[in-house]
Scaffold this active site. Structure first.
Site, PDB file in Angstrom:
ATOM      1  CD  GLU A   1      -2.949  -0.898   0.053  1.00 18.70           C
ATOM      2  OE1 GLU A   1      -3.279   0.245  -0.316  1.00 18.70           O
ATOM      3  OE2 GLU A   1      -3.390  -1.934  -0.467  1.00 18.70           O
TER       4      GLU A   1
ATOM      5  CD  GLU B   1      -4.124   4.906   3.827  1.00 18.71           C
ATOM      6  OE1 GLU B   1      -4.346   4.101   2.892  1.00 18.71           O
ATOM      7  OE2 GLU B   1      -4.542   6.067   3.829  1.00 18.71           O
TER       8      GLU B   1
ATOM      9  CD  GLU C   1      -8.614   1.805  -0.848  1.00 21.91           C
ATOM     10  OE1 GLU C   1      -7.519   1.206  -0.947  1.00 21.91           O
ATOM     11  OE2 GLU C   1      -8.713   3.038  -0.981  1.00 21.91           O
TER      12      GLU C   1
END
Length: 93
Positions: free
Chosen positions: A37, A78, A85
């Site tokens: 990520e 995050e 996601e």
């Protein structure tokens, strides 16, 4: 209860062994987030920069605590965003 004994059998480790396993899983998760990520890597590096600035700037203790808490909250958000996601990517085309 019968359900409790079945649940305990399925769960596996207990006590300190469970904490050690959970810590290992958490470390693996942080490594995967850092590796895959880009946004998580950016937040990590920005937080390290923030911590460096905090060391050299004459802030009072309450300002330092607010900055540190905000930086950890940005990491947590995050990671939550990454999880959402990933789950959406997994379930949709």
């Amino acid at each position: 209860f019968v359900a409790d004994s079945f649940a305990n059998e399925v769960k596996g480790k207990k006590g300190l062994a469970r904490i050690v396993k959970a810590t290992g899983y958490s470390i693996d998760g942080f490594k995967a987030a850092y590796k895959f990520e880009a946004a998580f890597r950016q937040v990590i590096w920005l937080n390290l920069l923030l911590f460096t600035v905090i060391i050299f700037m004459p802030f009072n203790v309450s300002a330092i605590m607010v900055l540190v808490i905000a930086s950890f909250l940005s990491l947590i958000v995050e990671l939550i965003n990454t999880g959402i996601e990933a789950s959406v990517d997994h379930t949709s085309t």
